[in-house]
Enzyme design. Structure first.
Site, PDB file in Angstrom:
ATOM      1  N   HIS A 250      24.570 -64.803 -11.382  1.00 52.23           N
ATOM      2  CA  HIS A 250      25.728 -65.627 -11.715  1.00 52.23           C
ATOM      3  C   HIS A 250      25.836 -65.904 -13.212  1.00 52.23           C
ATOM      4  O   HIS A 250      26.856 -66.375 -13.688  1.00 52.23           O
ATOM      5  CB  HIS A 250      25.719 -66.942 -10.914  1.00 52.23           C
ATOM      6  CG  HIS A 250      24.646 -67.919 -11.343  1.00 52.23           C
ATOM      7  ND1 HIS A 250      23.421 -67.998 -10.729  1.00 52.23           N
ATOM      8  CD2 HIS A 250      24.639 -68.874 -12.308  1.00 52.23           C
ATOM      9  CE1 HIS A 250      22.695 -68.960 -11.278  1.00 52.23           C
ATOM     10  NE2 HIS A 250      23.426 -69.509 -12.255  1.00 52.23           N
ATOM     11  N   ASP A 283      20.924 -63.101  -6.046  1.00 53.07           N
ATOM     12  CA  ASP A 283      21.316 -63.770  -7.284  1.00 53.07           C
ATOM     13  C   ASP A 283      20.383 -63.378  -8.438  1.00 53.07           C
ATOM     14  O   ASP A 283      19.895 -64.220  -9.191  1.00 53.07           O
ATOM     15  CB  ASP A 283      21.327 -65.291  -7.114  1.00 53.07           C
ATOM     16  CG  ASP A 283      22.005 -65.997  -8.293  1.00 53.07           C
ATOM     17  OD1 ASP A 283      22.825 -65.340  -8.992  1.00 53.07           O
ATOM     18  OD2 ASP A 283      21.710 -67.188  -8.526  1.00 53.07           O
ATOM     19  N   SER A 363      19.427 -71.578 -15.743  1.00 50.51           N
ATOM     20  CA  SER A 363      19.493 -70.471 -14.785  1.00 50.51           C
ATOM     21  C   SER A 363      18.982 -69.174 -15.411  1.00 50.51           C
ATOM     22  O   SER A 363      19.390 -68.798 -16.511  1.00 50.51           O
ATOM     23  CB  SER A 363      20.931 -70.274 -14.314  1.00 50.51           C
ATOM     24  OG  SER A 363      21.354 -71.394 -13.572  1.00 50.51           O
TER      25      SER A 363
END
Length: 507
Positions: A250, A283, A363
């Protein structure tokens, strides 16, 4: 006389001899005059009749020597008895019948408690009073002679400990220990150690600072510009010596169909990276920078992680590169749905849960143990319900993709540019609670060959309970395509079990 008065027997050694007064003839006769009423000879203690004799008696001296010292009369009578002794506190003054009276003592006032009555009053009273013996009365003697300072036991022990520490760590540490002792311990100021020379003593093996010093050169910041003018900021870390960087899907998804990815290293060098491959199912994504000189990380084992162990998260939260936070593993195998995409492209992971502060921008950064080995990829955070986008932050619930799964996916992405994940060939109702209820079965899929039907409710996989569709998907993706799993399900109120071989799907 009172009972305690001394007898009036004269002392031969000190009494004066009786003096016989000369006589004179009585006028008009030749016979000697009568000596007294009883015809006895006159003496100094027996006064003659009035007008008798021609030699007067000596004038008596003052009777102060015969008085009681407390002002009471020694010769006062009460009911026919002498009360001088009682008036003088039970002590009488000795009076002899012959000789000179004994010198009387004045009122005695003791200097200290228990002082003996003096046998002879000194001729003068000195201005300086010597202290009493120290062993006579300890409390009184303390006011005259100061006690030697007591050795504080705590100070003594601290001094011994300081001596040992001083041998090992130097005089500075020893002085610090002594200063923590008793209030009587001297505090000696020591010069501060020189700054900027030698290794920092705060960096020690297994500490957060040691982990940060090891991992920070390997962690980078990613700045992504999408083809639709969208931008994103995230983190990543170097996984080999040819410039491959592992991050989240993402983070780089905006540049998948055009755009740019900029990598900023820990020494503030910027380079352009290319997208090697990505896996929305897990992911995860891999990018590469040619000629990258940053060192690669060391991998740990997420399967060996235990709840409560210390961990460190490193990344660029809110665009702040090189940020280090620490915490513990607060849970394992936590079913988490992550990723910005919706529908089939959603990511389902069995995550490591941590209370290390993770915020937007973390992230793709590493979650590492205290040996500086990566055990997870930071991917998601929990937010409070109702929080608006852009206002969410760490609430102590962060989630990381286990590195065991991330390494397998990264190898596939580097080798093929894409990764596979396991499937059973059936769809489940995402709104159903109490298990994974089958909503559709793909023909010729593992589920169809195992005999699963529409409406079956899967309750366990390999004896692990399943209470929702998310839990079922996450449990399946912890395995590899081609593995055999045992499913427990219910059909028409009857429990059944079936074994099937997992298929695979690219994504």
């Amino acid at each position: 006389m009172s009972d305690d008065a001394e007898p009036t027997v004269p002392n031969p050694a000190t009494a004066e001899p009786t003096a016989v007064l000369p006589t004179a003839p009585v006028p008009g006769t030749d016979a000697p005059p009568a000596p007294g009423a009883d015809g006895s000879a006159l003496t100094a203690l027996t006064p003659p009749p009035l007008g008798t004799g021609n030699t007067p008696l000596r004038t008596p001296s003052s009777d102060a020597a015969y008085r009681q010292t407390n002002g009471a009369s020694a010769g006062s009578l009460s009911n026919g008895s002498l009360s001088g002794a009682q008036a003088n506190g039970g002590r009488s003054t000795t009076q002899r019948s012959f000789g000179r009276p004994e010198p009387q003592q004045g009122t005695f006032r003791p200097v200290y408690q228990g002082q003996a009555w003096p046998t002879e009053q000194p001729q003068y009273r000195p201005a300086y009073l010597p202290p009493p013996p120290s062993d006579w009365h300890q409390q009184q003697a303390r006011s005259y002679t100061p006690e030697p300072p007591k050795v504080n036991r705590i100070v003594t022990i601290a001094a011994l400990v300081a001596l040992v520490i001083g041998v090992i760590a130097g005089a500075g540490a020893a002085t610090a220990v002594v200063a923590l002792g008793g209030r009587d311990a001297p505090i000696t100021a020591q010069p501060d150690p020189p700054v900027g020379t030698g290794a920092d003593p705060k960096i020690r093996t297994g500490s957060v600072s040691a982990v940060a010093a090891t991992l920070l050169p390997s962690v980078v910041q990613l700045r992504v510009q999408g083809s639709d003018n969208s931008d994103a900021t995230g983190s990543g870390f170097v996984i080999d010596n040819v410039g491959h960087i592992l991050t989240n899907n993402h983070v780089v998804a905006g540049a998948a169909k055009g755009g740019s990815i900029q990598v900023v290293t820990n020494d503030n060098k910027t380079a352009t990276a290319r997208l090697v491959g990505r896996s929305p199912a897990y992911d995860l994504a891999v990018v590469q920078v040619a000629g990258l000189t940053a060192p690669s990380v060391k991998f740990g084992q997420s399967a060996a992680a235990v709840v409560g162990q210390d961990v460190v998260a490193i990344g660029s939260p809110l665009g702040l590169a090189g940020t280090v936070t620490s915490g513990i593993i607060s849970a394992k195998n936590r079913p988490v749905t992550t990723g910005d995409d919706t529908g089939q492209a959603s990511s389902y992971i069995s995550a490591l849960q941590t209370d290390a502060a993770i915020n937007p921008g973390n992230s793709g950064g590493p979650l590492v143990d205290m040996n500086a080995r990566v055990i997870g990829v930071n991917s998601a955070i929990a937010t409070v319900r109702g929080a608006e986008e852009g206002q969410s932050g760490s609430i102590g619930l962060g989630f990381a993709i286990p590195i065991d799964q991330a390494r397998r996916t990264a190898q596939q992405l580097i080798a093929n540019g894409q990764a596979s994940y396991p499937v059973i060939g059936a769809s489940v109702d995402m709104t159903f609670e109490g298990g994974g209820r089958v909503s559709a079965v793909t023909p010729n899929s593992p589920a169809a060959r195992a005999g699963l039907r529409l409406g079956d409710v899967i309750t366990a996989i390999n004896s692990e309970p399943v209470d929702s569709a998310e839990v079922l998907i996450v449990a399946i993706r912890t395995h590899q395509p081609g593995e055999a799993v045992r499913l427990a399900f219910e059909r028409g109120g009857h429990a059944r079990t079936v074994t099937l071989t997992l298929g695979q799907q690219i994504g």
